[in-house]
Motif scaffolding. Structure first.
Motif, short mmCIF file in Angstrom:
data_model
loop_
_atom_site.label_atom_id
_atom_site.label_comp_id
_atom_site.label_asym_id
_atom_site.label_seq_id
_atom_site.Cartn_x
_atom_site.Cartn_y
_atom_site.Cartn_z
N ASN A 278 -32.35 22.87 26.76
CA ASN A 278 -33.42 22.64 25.78
C ASN A 278 -34.08 21.28 25.99
O ASN A 278 -35.31 21.14 25.88
N ASP A 279 -33.28 20.27 26.29
CA ASP A 279 -33.84 18.94 26.49
C ASP A 279 -34.60 18.84 27.81
O ASP A 279 -35.64 18.18 27.88
N ALA B 13 -37.88 20.41 27.18
CA ALA B 13 -38.72 19.54 26.35
C ALA B 13 -39.36 18.44 27.19
O ALA B 13 -40.54 18.09 26.99
N ASP C 167 -42.13 19.97 29.36
CA ASP C 167 -43.32 20.22 28.52
C ASP C 167 -44.06 18.91 28.24
O ASP C 167 -45.30 18.87 28.26
N HIS C 168 -43.32 17.85 27.98
CA HIS C 168 -43.93 16.54 27.72
C HIS C 168 -44.71 16.05 28.94
O HIS C 168 -45.82 15.52 28.81
N GLU D 124 -48.05 17.71 29.27
CA GLU D 124 -49.05 17.24 28.30
C GLU D 124 -49.51 15.81 28.58
O GLU D 124 -50.68 15.48 28.35
N GLU E 16 -41.93 9.03 22.19
CA GLU E 16 -42.33 10.42 22.02
C GLU E 16 -41.30 11.36 22.64
O GLU E 16 -40.94 12.39 22.06
N LEU E 17 -40.80 10.98 23.82
CA LEU E 17 -39.78 11.78 24.49
C LEU E 17 -38.55 11.92 23.62
O LEU E 17 -37.97 13.01 23.50
N THR F 36 -38.30 11.85 20.42
CA THR F 36 -38.50 12.74 19.26
C THR F 36 -38.41 14.21 19.65
O THR F 36 -38.11 15.06 18.81
N ARG F 37 -38.65 14.53 20.92
CA ARG F 37 -38.64 15.91 21.38
C ARG F 37 -37.25 16.38 21.81
O ARG F 37 -37.01 17.58 21.87
N CYS F 38 -36.39 15.44 22.16
CA CYS F 38 -35.06 15.79 22.67
C CYS F 38 -34.01 15.55 21.59
O CYS F 38 -34.17 14.68 20.74
N HIS F 39 -32.94 16.32 21.63
CA HIS F 39 -31.95 16.28 20.55
C HIS F 39 -30.54 15.94 21.00
O HIS F 39 -29.67 15.71 20.17
#
Length: 260
Positions: free
Chosen positions: A87-88, A91, A94-95, A98, A159-160, A162-165
């Protein structure tokens, strides 16, 4: 009695100044081998980078803790494997789509990236190893990724995050960070290798110089910081030796009467 010694690579075994391993360090490592003491490298580097250095083509460590502890192995088998969550990785891909920035993707036996910049080229000159190959980074959605090294601004880094958990970040220059699993690091790799070889804490010693070596030095019985190390590393070390260019590795092993 010391049965195993863990060594950071850059700035500890390898000189940043000469881009080579000092003769005194080579002599010391070979003495350790002859005495039956396990020599284990613990590095943020990939094995392909380590193998580029002449010394490492001739000297074989007993075990390798690579990618800041995410992939550990010896000549016969994998000791520990801890990839970044799918998932990370997705993410981050995808980042990048963009808001493009260079990023190294590291698999078990290869590393590659999307494009080069002047900062990327400069950092690899400092490392003294070849640039990763340029490949389609979308393969990272399928293959296990053990570490990512994005070259990005502080704004992009926030920003990165905030997208990864399930990640943590080690920044090793002003331009680039290492992205690791949240539960990961050199200390975890060392723990797994110690379990594999049935090593007790007081049977181990470690050498390092950078902030990502603090977990290494805290994980062993005797933690030694090189004289060229960061001040915060010196503060937590059991002993501060001379710099890598002043025979620091050999001198510390002699002081502790490890080599004879």
């Amino acid at each position: 009695m010391i049965r195993a010694i863990f060594f950071d690579f850059d700035g500890t075994i390898l000189s940043h100044t000469t881009k080579r391993v000092p003769d005194s360090a080579i002599y010391a490592l070979n003495l350790l081998k002859k005495q039956g003491i396990l020599t284990i490298v613990a590095t943020g580097r990939h094995i392909t980078e380590i193998q580029e250095f002449d010394f490492c083509q001739n000297f074989k460590f007993d075990a390798y803790i690579t990618l800041n502890g995410q992939y550990c192995f010896n000549e016969t088998e994998t000791i520990y494997s801890n990839p970044v969550s799918k998932n990370d990785v997705d993410a981050i891909l995808d980042h990048i789509q963009e808001d493009p920035y260079p990023c190294v993707f590291v698999e078990k036996d290869r590393q590659y990236m999307n494009f080069y910049t002047d900062s990327v080229i400069e950092e690899y000159k400092k490392l003294g190893t070849s640039l990763p190959t340029l490949e389609n980074i979308e393969r990272a959605r399928i293959q296990p990724i053990y570490q990512l090294s994005p070259y990005l601004s502080e704004k992009q880094e926030k920003e990165l995050f905030t997208r990864c958990h399930d990640i943590k970040i080690d920044r090793w220059t002003d331009y680039v960070i290492d992205v690791l699993p949240a539960i990961g690091g050199k200390d975890i790799g060392i723990q797994k290798v110690m379990e594999y070889y049935d090593l007790k804490h007081n049977e181990t010693m470690g050498f390092g110089d950078a902030t990502n070596d603090i977990p290494l030095l805290k994980s062993v019985g005797i933690g030694v910081c090189m004289g060229n190390g960061k001040e915060e590393v010196k503060q937590i070390a059991d002993y501060v030796t001379d710099s890598v260019d002043e025979d620091g590795l050999y001198n510390a092993l002699e002081k502790y009467q490890i080599i004879k």
